[in-house]
Design an enzyme around this catalytic site. Structure first.
Site, PDB file in Angstrom:
ATOM      1  N   GLY A 101      41.333 101.150 140.925  1.00 32.52           N
ATOM      2  CA  GLY A 101      41.737 101.116 139.525  1.00 32.52           C
ATOM      3  C   GLY A 101      42.786 100.042 139.320  1.00 32.52           C
ATOM      4  O   GLY A 101      43.963 100.260 139.597  1.00 32.52           O
ATOM      5  N   LEU A 102      42.354  98.868 138.847  1.00 29.40           N
ATOM      6  CA  LEU A 102      43.257  97.729 138.714  1.00 29.40           C
ATOM      7  C   LEU A 102      43.463  97.344 137.254  1.00 29.40           C
ATOM      8  O   LEU A 102      43.465  96.168 136.893  1.00 29.40           O
ATOM      9  CB  LEU A 102      42.719  96.536 139.512  1.00 29.40           C
ATOM     10  CG  LEU A 102      42.551  96.760 141.015  1.00 29.40           C
ATOM     11  CD1 LEU A 102      41.816  95.594 141.647  1.00 29.40           C
ATOM     12  CD2 LEU A 102      43.906  96.981 141.673  1.00 29.40           C
ATOM     13  N   GLY A 103      43.637  98.377 136.411  1.00 25.98           N
ATOM     14  CA  GLY A 103      44.013  98.106 135.033  1.00 25.98           C
ATOM     15  C   GLY A 103      45.424  97.546 135.009  1.00 25.98           C
ATOM     16  O   GLY A 103      46.013  97.242 136.054  1.00 25.98           O
ATOM     17  N   SER A 116      55.595 107.974 135.933  1.00 28.85           N
ATOM     18  CA  SER A 116      56.117 107.619 134.614  1.00 28.85           C
ATOM     19  C   SER A 116      56.785 106.256 134.695  1.00 28.85           C
ATOM     20  O   SER A 116      57.395 105.913 135.708  1.00 28.85           O
ATOM     21  CB  SER A 116      57.128 108.670 134.141  1.00 28.85           C
ATOM     22  OG  SER A 116      57.619 108.353 132.850  1.00 28.85           O
ATOM     23  N   LYS A 123      54.807 116.368 136.043  1.00 33.33           N
ATOM     24  CA  LYS A 123      54.547 115.260 135.113  1.00 33.33           C
ATOM     25  C   LYS A 123      53.967 115.768 133.803  1.00 33.33           C
ATOM     26  O   LYS A 123      54.253 115.233 132.722  1.00 33.33           O
ATOM     27  CB  LYS A 123      53.581 114.261 135.762  1.00 33.33           C
ATOM     28  CG  LYS A 123      53.157 113.087 134.866  1.00 33.33           C
ATOM     29  CD  LYS A 123      54.349 112.297 134.372  1.00 33.33           C
ATOM     30  CE  LYS A 123      53.981 110.915 133.852  1.00 33.33           C
ATOM     31  NZ  LYS A 123      52.868 110.839 132.931  1.00 33.33           N
ATOM     32  N   HIS A 131      56.826 117.059 131.863  1.00 33.83           N
ATOM     33  CA  HIS A 131      57.583 115.858 131.497  1.00 33.83           C
ATOM     34  C   HIS A 131      57.014 115.249 130.217  1.00 33.83           C
ATOM     35  O   HIS A 131      57.746 114.902 129.281  1.00 33.83           O
ATOM     36  CB  HIS A 131      57.505 114.857 132.657  1.00 33.83           C
ATOM     37  CG  HIS A 131      57.869 113.439 132.327  1.00 33.83           C
ATOM     38  ND1 HIS A 131      57.033 112.586 131.636  1.00 33.83           N
ATOM     39  CD2 HIS A 131      58.969 112.705 132.618  1.00 33.83           C
ATOM     40  CE1 HIS A 131      57.595 111.397 131.503  1.00 33.83           C
ATOM     41  NE2 HIS A 131      58.775 111.442 132.095  1.00 33.83           N
ATOM     42  N   ASN A 132      55.677 115.116 130.151  1.00 29.17           N
ATOM     43  CA  ASN A 132      55.052 114.528 128.973  1.00 29.17           C
ATOM     44  C   ASN A 132      55.148 115.433 127.760  1.00 29.17           C
ATOM     45  O   ASN A 132      55.254 114.966 126.631  1.00 29.17           O
ATOM     46  CB  ASN A 132      53.597 114.175 129.276  1.00 29.17           C
ATOM     47  CG  ASN A 132      53.475 112.892 130.071  1.00 29.17           C
ATOM     48  OD1 ASN A 132      54.373 112.546 130.835  1.00 29.17           O
ATOM     49  ND2 ASN A 132      52.374 112.195 129.911  1.00 29.17           N
ATOM     50  N   GLU A 169      58.465 114.832 126.430  1.00 32.78           N
ATOM     51  CA  GLU A 169      58.415 113.516 125.790  1.00 32.78           C
ATOM     52  C   GLU A 169      57.849 113.625 124.375  1.00 32.78           C
ATOM     53  O   GLU A 169      58.353 112.981 123.445  1.00 32.78           O
ATOM     54  CB  GLU A 169      57.551 112.597 126.647  1.00 32.78           C
ATOM     55  CG  GLU A 169      57.376 111.188 126.133  1.00 32.78           C
ATOM     56  CD  GLU A 169      56.411 110.423 127.018  1.00 32.78           C
ATOM     57  OE1 GLU A 169      55.275 110.158 126.564  1.00 32.78           O
ATOM     58  OE2 GLU A 169      56.789 110.100 128.162  1.00 32.78           O
TER      59      GLU A 169
END
Length: 301
Positions: A7-9, A121, A173, A176-177, A180
């Site tokens: 995954g190289l986005g 994050s 996470k 956490h979101n 957020e």
């Protein structure tokens, strides 16, 4: 240390660059040719298939996935399960559901392949600032991967840590979101109040800048808010449509399952969903009801 990256986005390539700056050898695969070219331009070693990725890595292999949660992660893990060997490790650095992590770990463990989930994050700023990482997995396995997390973090001993067994990283996470969501909603509502107080002709960018220093509500989110207001004070180029990536929904569902009240996070999620209803039938029906029972004025299109 040698690391395979799937995954190289934009974020995957940024993480690869930070890893290489930390002395790691990154071999990456992505079905998108331009994404592979970006890795090559940064000094990495791209390959055009999962088979070639596995072949290029020296055992025990470490493979980091940065692919969309759900079906694509499932398919990638299943494919790796047939190609990796005992002692290898798969790291999911995306935003998978922690229950999927537990399922994936179970399927890989039959062959002696380890699994680590890493809630990450930092977004596009991570290349410069470093990433905050919440890691779940076997303690010895995480220790073996320590130099990877140290290279990605803001500092070797800051901004990352093993928070528990497999699933714990993405669980932390997820919450956490959710937090957020609530913070972002509070900022948005506050500045909306300022915007509507026309008699004061308030400068929203100025207020954001004042709050950034010394205020108890200062934060990185406020820094980003100030930047956005500086570029487009009237938000003329932004559509009133807010996407959610899933973690807020999962957080609310988990709160319900645990009998934990989470009204702020829940309300912020509902507001995101509301932003997508540009032709709200519910609002129209509410107006009609007020007109029916009390003869209240009803605005017509």
């Amino acid at each position: 240390m040698q690391l395979g990256m799937i995954g190289l986005g934009k974020m995957g390539n940024f993480m690869a660059q930070r890893l290489m700056k930390g002395g790691h050898d990154v071999i990456g695969f992505d079905p998108n040719e331009k994404a592979r070219e970006a890795l090559a331009d940064a000094g990495g070693k791209p390959v055009d298939s999962l088979d070639k990725l596995v072949e290029a890595l020296q055992p025990p292999r470490a493979v980091w996935m940065m692919v969309p949660a759900g079906r694509i992660v499932d398919e990638t893990v299943a494919s790796l399960n047939g190609k990796l060997a005992k002692g290898d490790v798969v790291i999911d650095g995306g935003n998978s559901n922690y229950k999927d992590d537990q399922r994936h770990a179970g399927s890989l463990s039959a062959k002696g392949i380890d699994y680590v989930d890493c809630g990450t994050s930092g977004g596009v700023w991570g290349l410069k600032e470093g990433y905050s990482m919440m890691v779940g997995g076997n303690e010895k396995v995480v220790e073996r991967l320590k130099t990877i997390f140290e290279a990605l973090a803001p500092a070797k001993n800051r901004g990352w840590g093993r928070v528990g067994p497999v699933g714990a990283g993405h669980f932390v996470k997820m919450v956490h979101n959710g937090i957020e969501y609530g913070m972002m909603q509070a900022y948005a509502e506050g500045f909306s109040i300022f915007k509507h107080k026309e008699e004061f002709k308030l400068d929203l960018e100025q207020i954001a800048e004042i709050w950034r220093y010394g205020s108890v509500v200062r934060s990185w989110l406020l820094d980003l808010t100030a930047d956005a207001l500086q570029r487009d004070p009237e938000m003329k180029e932004v559509a009133p449509y807010v996407v959610d990536s899933g973690e807020g929904r999962w957080t609310v569902a988990e709160a319900i399952d645990l009998d934990v009240p989470a009204p702020i996070i829940t309300a912020s999620l509902i507001e995101r969903l509301r932003s997508r209803d540009t032709d709200s039938f519910a609002d129209k029906l509410l107006s009609a009801m007020r007109n029916e029972f009390g003869g209240h004025a009803m605005k017509k299109e």
